[in-house]
Design a protein around this motif. Sequence first.
Motif, mmCIF file in Angstrom:
data_model
loop_
_atom_site.group_PDB
_atom_site.id
_atom_site.type_symbol
_atom_site.label_atom_id
_atom_site.label_comp_id
_atom_site.label_asym_id
_atom_site.label_seq_id
_atom_site.Cartn_x
_atom_site.Cartn_y
_atom_site.Cartn_z
ATOM 1 N N UNK A 65 -79.861 38.081 -48.746
ATOM 2 C CA UNK A 65 -80.948 38.670 -47.887
ATOM 3 C C UNK A 65 -80.450 40.146 -47.465
ATOM 4 N N UNK A 66 -79.915 39.994 -46.569
ATOM 5 C CA UNK A 66 -79.776 41.315 -45.762
ATOM 6 C C UNK A 66 -78.968 41.849 -46.530
ATOM 7 N N UNK A 67 -78.429 41.613 -47.605
ATOM 8 C CA UNK A 67 -76.985 42.685 -47.878
ATOM 9 C C UNK A 67 -75.501 42.811 -46.980
ATOM 10 N N UNK A 68 -75.306 40.862 -46.373
ATOM 11 C CA UNK A 68 -74.276 41.605 -46.107
ATOM 12 C C UNK A 68 -73.279 40.860 -46.728
ATOM 13 N N UNK A 69 -71.411 41.417 -46.067
ATOM 14 C CA UNK A 69 -70.961 40.343 -46.922
ATOM 15 C C UNK A 69 -70.144 39.442 -46.200
ATOM 16 N N UNK A 70 -70.027 38.549 -46.491
ATOM 17 C CA UNK A 70 -69.398 37.413 -46.163
ATOM 18 C C UNK A 70 -68.008 36.880 -46.006
ATOM 19 N N UNK A 71 -67.887 36.980 -44.738
ATOM 20 C CA UNK A 71 -66.262 35.955 -44.997
ATOM 21 C C UNK A 71 -66.887 34.965 -44.469
ATOM 22 N N UNK A 72 -65.086 33.858 -44.318
ATOM 23 C CA UNK A 72 -64.791 32.765 -44.588
ATOM 24 C C UNK A 72 -63.658 32.512 -43.449
ATOM 25 N N UNK A 73 -63.839 31.613 -42.810
ATOM 26 C CA UNK A 73 -62.439 31.518 -41.481
ATOM 27 C C UNK A 73 -62.814 29.931 -41.254
ATOM 28 N N UNK A 74 -61.193 28.605 -41.425
ATOM 29 C CA UNK A 74 -61.142 27.830 -41.794
ATOM 30 C C UNK A 74 -60.295 27.768 -39.828
ATOM 31 N N UNK A 75 -58.990 27.305 -40.677
ATOM 32 C CA UNK A 75 -57.993 27.257 -39.096
ATOM 33 C C UNK A 75 -57.660 28.397 -38.909
ATOM 34 N N UNK A 76 -57.981 29.512 -39.357
ATOM 35 C CA UNK A 76 -57.778 30.859 -38.388
ATOM 36 C C UNK A 76 -56.153 31.568 -38.678
ATOM 37 N N UNK A 77 -55.986 30.627 -39.566
ATOM 38 C CA UNK A 77 -54.597 31.140 -40.071
ATOM 39 C C UNK A 77 -54.868 32.293 -41.234
ATOM 40 N N UNK A 78 -54.161 33.514 -41.570
ATOM 41 C CA UNK A 78 -53.382 33.790 -42.490
ATOM 42 C C UNK A 78 -54.677 35.247 -41.892
ATOM 43 N N UNK A 84 -65.156 43.455 -38.839
ATOM 44 C CA UNK A 84 -65.990 44.198 -38.056
ATOM 45 C C UNK A 84 -67.400 45.019 -38.386
ATOM 46 N N UNK A 85 -67.757 43.719 -39.471
ATOM 47 C CA UNK A 85 -68.724 44.253 -40.611
ATOM 48 C C UNK A 85 -69.279 42.619 -41.154
ATOM 49 N N UNK A 86 -71.128 42.162 -41.337
ATOM 50 C CA UNK A 86 -71.248 41.060 -42.455
ATOM 51 C C UNK A 86 -71.550 39.780 -42.222
ATOM 52 N N UNK A 87 -70.891 38.787 -42.503
ATOM 53 C CA UNK A 87 -71.285 37.534 -41.672
ATOM 54 C C UNK A 87 -70.223 36.678 -41.742
ATOM 55 N N UNK A 88 -69.724 35.981 -40.811
ATOM 56 C CA UNK A 88 -67.950 35.126 -40.348
ATOM 57 C C UNK A 88 -68.848 33.949 -40.573
ATOM 58 N N UNK A 89 -68.936 32.963 -41.879
ATOM 59 C CA UNK A 89 -69.063 31.407 -41.657
ATOM 60 C C UNK A 89 -67.435 31.061 -41.038
ATOM 61 N N UNK A 90 -67.593 30.009 -40.117
ATOM 62 C CA UNK A 90 -66.327 29.068 -39.699
ATOM 63 C C UNK A 90 -66.737 27.538 -40.167
ATOM 64 N N UNK A 91 -65.659 27.456 -40.891
ATOM 65 C CA UNK A 91 -65.937 25.576 -41.460
ATOM 66 C C UNK A 91 -64.932 24.888 -40.768
ATOM 67 N N UNK A 92 -64.521 24.959 -39.499
ATOM 68 C CA UNK A 92 -63.871 24.334 -38.284
ATOM 69 C C UNK A 92 -64.273 22.764 -38.511
ATOM 70 N N UNK A 93 -65.180 22.970 -38.754
ATOM 71 C CA UNK A 93 -65.930 21.309 -38.137
ATOM 72 C C UNK A 93 -66.234 20.807 -39.162
ATOM 73 N N UNK A 94 -66.248 21.641 -40.350
ATOM 74 C CA UNK A 94 -66.389 20.765 -41.620
ATOM 75 C C UNK A 94 -65.354 20.023 -41.798
ATOM 76 N N UNK A 95 -64.599 18.584 -40.630
ATOM 77 C CA UNK A 95 -63.607 18.189 -41.181
ATOM 78 C C UNK A 95 -63.644 16.978 -41.865
ATOM 79 N N UNK A 96 -62.303 15.764 -42.051
ATOM 80 C CA UNK A 96 -62.612 14.721 -42.495
ATOM 81 C C UNK A 96 -61.602 14.891 -42.992
ATOM 82 N N UNK A 97 -60.678 13.680 -43.742
ATOM 83 C CA UNK A 97 -60.339 13.121 -44.913
ATOM 84 C C UNK A 97 -60.823 11.369 -45.648
ATOM 85 N N UNK A 98 -61.246 11.907 -46.295
ATOM 86 C CA UNK A 98 -61.199 10.252 -47.322
ATOM 87 C C UNK A 98 -60.437 10.240 -48.449
ATOM 88 N N UNK A 99 -59.923 8.899 -48.922
ATOM 89 C CA UNK A 99 -58.847 8.077 -49.468
ATOM 90 C C UNK A 99 -59.271 7.300 -50.452
#
Length: 457
Positions: A65-78, A84-99
């Motif tokens: 809606x606001x024209x912000x570029x989106x970045x994604x970071x999980x564990x912060x590697x890489x 320096x701009x836009x919106x960063x979504x951190x997904x580190x809390x979206x954890x869990x393993x189901x087998x």
Amino acid sequence: MAAPLPSTAIVELRDAIAGAVFARGDEGLADEAACFNTAVVHDPDVVVGAVSRDDVIEAVSFAAYFGLPVFVQATGHGAFAPITEGLLITTQRLGGVRIDRRSRIATIGAGTRWGAVVEQAARYGLTPVTGSSTNVGAVGYTLGGGLGPLSRTYGFTADWARGFTVVTADGREVRASADENADLFWALRGGKVGLGVVIDMDLELIPLTKVYGGGLFFDTTHIERAMRAWVDWVHTVPDTVTSSIALVRFPPIDEVPEALRGRFALHLRYAFVGEAEEGERILAPMRNAAPAFVDLVGELPTTAIGSIHDDADQPGPAWDRGMQLDDIDQDFVTAFLERAGAGADVPFIAIEIRHIGGGATSTSPSGDDAVGGRLSPFILVMIGVPVPELFDEVLPQSSDRIVEGIEPWIAEETNINFLGHVASTQQFASAWPADAFDRLARTRTTWDPERLFALGP
């Protein structure tokens, strides 16, 4: 450049998000956006610490809606360059393993590290085709292909991906698999970035509980003999063997085991899938090539697979540069050691060469995915000393000198996970075959026509 956000926008976003929301200047933003590479400090306009898929949907819709570029970071590697701009979504809390034991499928949350997957899978006599470090995020690594100690036997990690849940640029949650949105599924297996926010991944596990593996360390005077032996030996081993060597300059600090402290050594990393006696027999030529002052090879449970490479598991300043190599030979060893061996004063703590060719990595089991680097049999990665003052000039110049010496063996294509800092569009494109890169561009246009998700340098 996006227009400044209205003063009420962040308030409204906070009301819509169950997780954390930070605007530039807020206390806590730096911690939320922190990378494993501490030399990189992100300072985007907005950071959303998502705790649910609904948070991700709200964040993506807000950015669109606001024209912000989106970045994604999980564990912060890489991370190699600051956001320096836009919106960063951190997904580190979206954890869990189901087998699901019957199907051997693990559903892995976006912020889950390999270690958690390995531990959970071991309860059922299973293991993932993991990377060399169990501290790295499982989803992000798989999106780039994924190579580790089992790769010549079982292929890229992406070869075992069976589906993804993704939030796309239009704020929808979709499934991507061989049967649903197959074009997006193709791209997510190796395409890495610019396709959406992955919420979770379905990964098929393999029935494996142990390997014969570990490391041999050869002292400075035996490096050349051991390396020459390895270059010949890897052309003879079966697909059940995955190995690499690394020239390591161990610092004289207490954190390094006493036997390695202050030494310059060749570290052979070895993993064999099969009975220990056979693994020992196959490794014998390397044990006989030169005396190892430390021998840590033996039968390991798959829960200890991260010990084979023993990669760093604590954040710190990092610089690395990677590339793939065509077939290497004794002339390569001569050229390489001349510029990186004992007589060379180089600012690298480790230079690793991984053997990935001739096994299951060479072809896609599905016959069609976006993984780059399948046709080049070796990967070379230079890891600089953790001194940020050297990152801009000294390390790039020193790596250039090594590259100049081994240029005849450098492949045109590499893999995005091992590329390091991407400085140009041409360098970014080199992470895939030309036809795959073009197809990725078309797929990204289909799923993200406004180029909401950040891509490339």
